[in-house]
Design a protein around this motif. Structure first.
Motif, PDB file in Angstrom:
ATOM      1  N   TRP A   1       0.853  -1.181   0.000  1.00  0.00           N
ATOM      2  CA  TRP A   1       0.000   0.000   0.000  1.00  0.00           C
ATOM      3  C   TRP A   1       0.895   1.238   0.000  1.00  0.00           C
ATOM      4  O   TRP A   1       2.063   1.201   0.393  1.00  0.00           O
ATOM      5  CB  TRP A   1      -0.991   0.035   1.156  1.00  0.00           C
ATOM      6  CG  TRP A   1      -0.447  -0.196   2.553  1.00  0.00           C
ATOM      7  CD1 TRP A   1      -0.608  -1.303   3.305  1.00  0.00           C
ATOM      8  CD2 TRP A   1       0.307   0.733   3.371  1.00  0.00           C
ATOM      9  NE1 TRP A   1      -0.010  -1.160   4.543  1.00  0.00           N
ATOM     10  CE2 TRP A   1       0.552   0.088   4.607  1.00  0.00           C
ATOM     11  CE3 TRP A   1       0.781   2.023   3.202  1.00  0.00           C
ATOM     12  CZ2 TRP A   1       1.268   0.691   5.643  1.00  0.00           C
ATOM     13  CZ3 TRP A   1       1.496   2.642   4.228  1.00  0.00           C
ATOM     14  CH2 TRP A   1       1.723   1.967   5.441  1.00  0.00           C
ATOM     15  N   ILE A   2       0.313   2.329  -0.455  1.00  0.00           N
ATOM     16  CA  ILE A   2       1.058   3.577  -0.598  1.00  0.00           C
ATOM     17  C   ILE A   2       0.340   4.672   0.182  1.00  0.00           C
ATOM     18  O   ILE A   2      -0.882   4.837   0.062  1.00  0.00           O
ATOM     19  CB  ILE A   2       1.187   3.989  -2.083  1.00  0.00           C
ATOM     20  CG1 ILE A   2       2.123   3.012  -2.795  1.00  0.00           C
ATOM     21  CG2 ILE A   2       1.699   5.415  -2.224  1.00  0.00           C
ATOM     22  CD1 ILE A   2       2.195   3.218  -4.299  1.00  0.00           C
TER      23      ILE A   2
ATOM     24  N   MET B   1       5.696   3.813   0.902  1.00  0.00           N
ATOM     25  CA  MET B   1       5.171   2.555   0.392  1.00  0.00           C
ATOM     26  C   MET B   1       5.579   1.451   1.364  1.00  0.00           C
ATOM     27  O   MET B   1       6.707   1.441   1.864  1.00  0.00           O
ATOM     28  CB  MET B   1       5.712   2.233  -0.995  1.00  0.00           C
ATOM     29  CG  MET B   1       5.120   0.939  -1.590  1.00  0.00           C
ATOM     30  SD  MET B   1       5.647   0.618  -3.293  1.00  0.00           S
ATOM     31  CE  MET B   1       7.308   0.004  -3.014  1.00  0.00           C
TER      32      MET B   1
ATOM     33  N   GLU C   1       5.688  -2.779   1.953  1.00  0.00           N
ATOM     34  CA  GLU C   1       5.566  -4.107   1.351  1.00  0.00           C
ATOM     35  C   GLU C   1       6.562  -5.045   2.018  1.00  0.00           C
ATOM     36  O   GLU C   1       7.727  -4.693   2.211  1.00  0.00           O
ATOM     37  CB  GLU C   1       5.824  -4.067  -0.162  1.00  0.00           C
ATOM     38  CG  GLU C   1       5.660  -5.421  -0.834  1.00  0.00           C
ATOM     39  CD  GLU C   1       5.902  -5.385  -2.334  1.00  0.00           C
ATOM     40  OE1 GLU C   1       5.362  -6.246  -3.047  1.00  0.00           O
ATOM     41  OE2 GLU C   1       6.645  -4.484  -2.778  1.00  0.00           O
TER      42      GLU C   1
ATOM     43  N   PRO D   1      10.529   4.854  -5.237  1.00  0.00           N
ATOM     44  CA  PRO D   1      10.625   4.239  -3.894  1.00  0.00           C
ATOM     45  C   PRO D   1      12.073   3.985  -3.491  1.00  0.00           C
ATOM     46  O   PRO D   1      12.833   3.347  -4.234  1.00  0.00           O
ATOM     47  CB  PRO D   1       9.855   2.935  -4.057  1.00  0.00           C
ATOM     48  CG  PRO D   1       9.960   2.603  -5.511  1.00  0.00           C
ATOM     49  CD  PRO D   1      10.022   3.897  -6.249  1.00  0.00           C
TER      50      PRO D   1
END
Length: 526
Positions: free
Chosen positions: A15-16, A230, A232, A310
């Motif tokens: 998700w950002i 971000m 992850e 990123p």
């Protein structure tokens, strides 16, 4: 009780976080406005929720656990107040003498009930004056009861005000407890970067405006204030613009070319920057060229027409972030508990009042009411009563002027505790004083009690013995001198006086209690 995992780390990845918006990647279409490209794959970025919305989902999903956490917190807060109060109460109880005086002796010798006594001890210490006459005090209380309805509303308003004050105090304690988990430096930096209008500055503080923009969300306000991120695979990546990314290589790029690159806006497509760098490769040190170009080519994110890249943030460790997030959730949940549990907060206020009263009592070294009280002298407690001004009649003078006046004497007994019992000493006159039954004019003189057997009083319980001894000592000073007494000094001669007639002391209103007339029994000796 440990709170469940925050929702932000329980939903699908990646998700950002962009401003106060959250995005997740989905299937791509040809006209995607917001998208993410990683290597050759492209994903549409779909807005899913606000960070504050995640917190609301968390509260709803874990309602039962949160309610239990709040109950446990409020109970622990109340227990803490109780322990604080009880620790002071224990301090008094451990001092057996002070406990005896406050609960058993003072209510007797001052003619007030124990509850009145405690409140008056505190008021006296705070400089509040009281009627010394007990009947006048009762009349005054009667007047107060006649307007009880009016006072009832006032007392209710005061109770509400004090409850709210207690709530503010608790919330302040909570904020202080959890302040270490808030990134205030980054918040302040973010606040200073906001464009503030004159109206904003007049109506809201900068921090209030920032909190409004971020909807008070933990993720955007405290964990990553002012940062686009971000998440992850338990890793965090900061989303930087092309200009920010290129600035990392500033010292390895020709100055003029670097300035040319920096003039591009955040909306410039990365492919255009890639081609520009490719055309000017000799202006960049070779060992850094491939790393710079690779990021521009293989990974980019477009949101709101701006491009980001990123960058892995090794210092943002997953467990540290989760722990901070949970601590700040705890903070908010505790504050909600305080705001929504006025009954428990009112309880805490009552306990705090009792604690304050006990604390002040424990620190009192002296108290006097209605001419009686206690005083700590050289580390020892003395209980005392005062005689008030009085006169004695001399049986040795054959003239009308046979009465002389004495100032008030403070008669006391020292009370101590040792070997599991109370020790009560002989009565003394605590102030500097001259009397036929005292050997000198000094303070703390032992009173001559004549043939009175002190053991009669000392065989009683401590709470009975102390008032009995004080009463007997006072009686001896006021009534004990008569013909046949064996004093230290006879009540005659010029070293006593001035000598007055009975009519003169009556006009002064000075009582004379050893004037027994013809019925006096002359066999009793002091």
């Amino acid at each position: 009780m440990d709170l469940p995992l925050p929702t932000a780390f329980a939903i699908a990845e990646p998700w950002i976080l962009y401003g106060n918006r959250l995005f997740q990647p989905g299937p791509s279409t040809a006209d995607d406005e917001n998208y993410m490209e990683l290597n050759d794959a492209r994903y549409k970025l779909e807005e899913i929720e606000t960070p504050n919305g995640l917190d609301r989902i968390y509260l709803a999903k874990h309602e039962a656990e949160i309610e239990q956490f709040q109950r446990d917190y409020m109970q622990s807060a109340i227990n803490s107040e109780f322990r604080s109060r009880d620790s002071i109460n224990n301090e008094i109880n451990q001092n057996k003498v002070l406990s005896l005086l406050i609960t058993k002796v003072l209510p007797v010798i001052t003619n007030f009930s124990a509850n009145d006594q405690i409140s008056r001890i505190i008021d006296e210490e705070n400089g509040i004056q009281h009627q010394s006459d007990f009947l006048e005090t009762m009349v005054q209380r009667g007047r107060q009861r006649s307007s009880s309805r009016q006072r009832s509303q006032e007392e209710e308003d005061i109770a509400v005000s004090e409850t709210r004050r207690q709530q503010r105090s608790l919330i302040q304690q909570i904020n202080q407890e959890y302040s270490q988990f808030e990134d205030r430096q980054q918040i302040n930096e973010r606040i200073s970067s906001l464009d503030m209008t004159l109206e904003d500055m007049l109506t809201n503080s900068a921090e209030e405006r920032f909190n409004t923009l971020a909807e008070q969300s933990i993720l955007a306000t405290h964990i990553f204030p002012g940062r686009n991120m971000m998440y992850e695979g338990k890793k965090f990546y900061e989303l930087v613009t092309a200009n920010d990314y290129i600035s990392y290589f500033r010292e390895f790029i020709d100055r003029a070319f670097y300035n040319r690159l920096q003039r591009h806006s955040t909306k410039t497509p990365p492919d255009r920057l890639y081609d520009l760098i490719k055309e000017n490769m000799p202006l960049i040190q070779k060992r850094y060229l491939s790393r710079l170009m690779l990021k521009l080519k293989t990974s980019k994110i477009r949101i709101n027409e701006e491009y980001f890249f990123p960058i892995l943030m090794a210092e943002d460790r997953y467990q540290d972030i989760v722990n901070r997030y949970k601590k700040l959730l705890e903070k908010n949940i505790k504050i909600m508990a305080v705001e929504h549990n006025e009954f428990q907060t009112a309880q805490m206020h009552q306990i705090q009042q009792q604690r304050d009263i006990l604390s002040q009592i424990a620190n009192l070294d002296r108290f006097e009411l209605n001419g009686s009280g206690y005083e700590k002298v050289n580390g020892s407690y003395y209980v005392f009563v005062s005689t008030g001004e009085f006169a004695l009649k001399s049986p040795h003078r054959g003239v009308a002027q046979r009465y002389t006046c004495f100032p008030s004497a403070k008669v006391g007994v020292r009370v101590s505790y040792g070997h599991n019992r109370y020790v009560i000493d002989k009565p003394v006159v605590m102030n500097r004083y001259k009397h036929p039954f005292l050997s000198s004019n000094d303070a703390m003189q032992t009173l001559c009690t004549g043939r009175y057997d002190l053991n009669q009083s000392l065989r009683l319980s401590a709470e009975q013995a102390i008032p009995t001894l004080l009463s007997k000592a006072k009686e001896i000073l006021l009534m004990g001198y008569r013909e046949g007494s064996n004093p230290y000094s006879r009540l005659e001669g010029d070293h006593w006086g001035p000598w007055l007639t009975k009519a003169e002391i009556d006009r002064r209103g000075v009582p004379c209690l050893n004037d027994f007339g013809e019925t006096t029994q002359r066999t009793r000796r002091y």
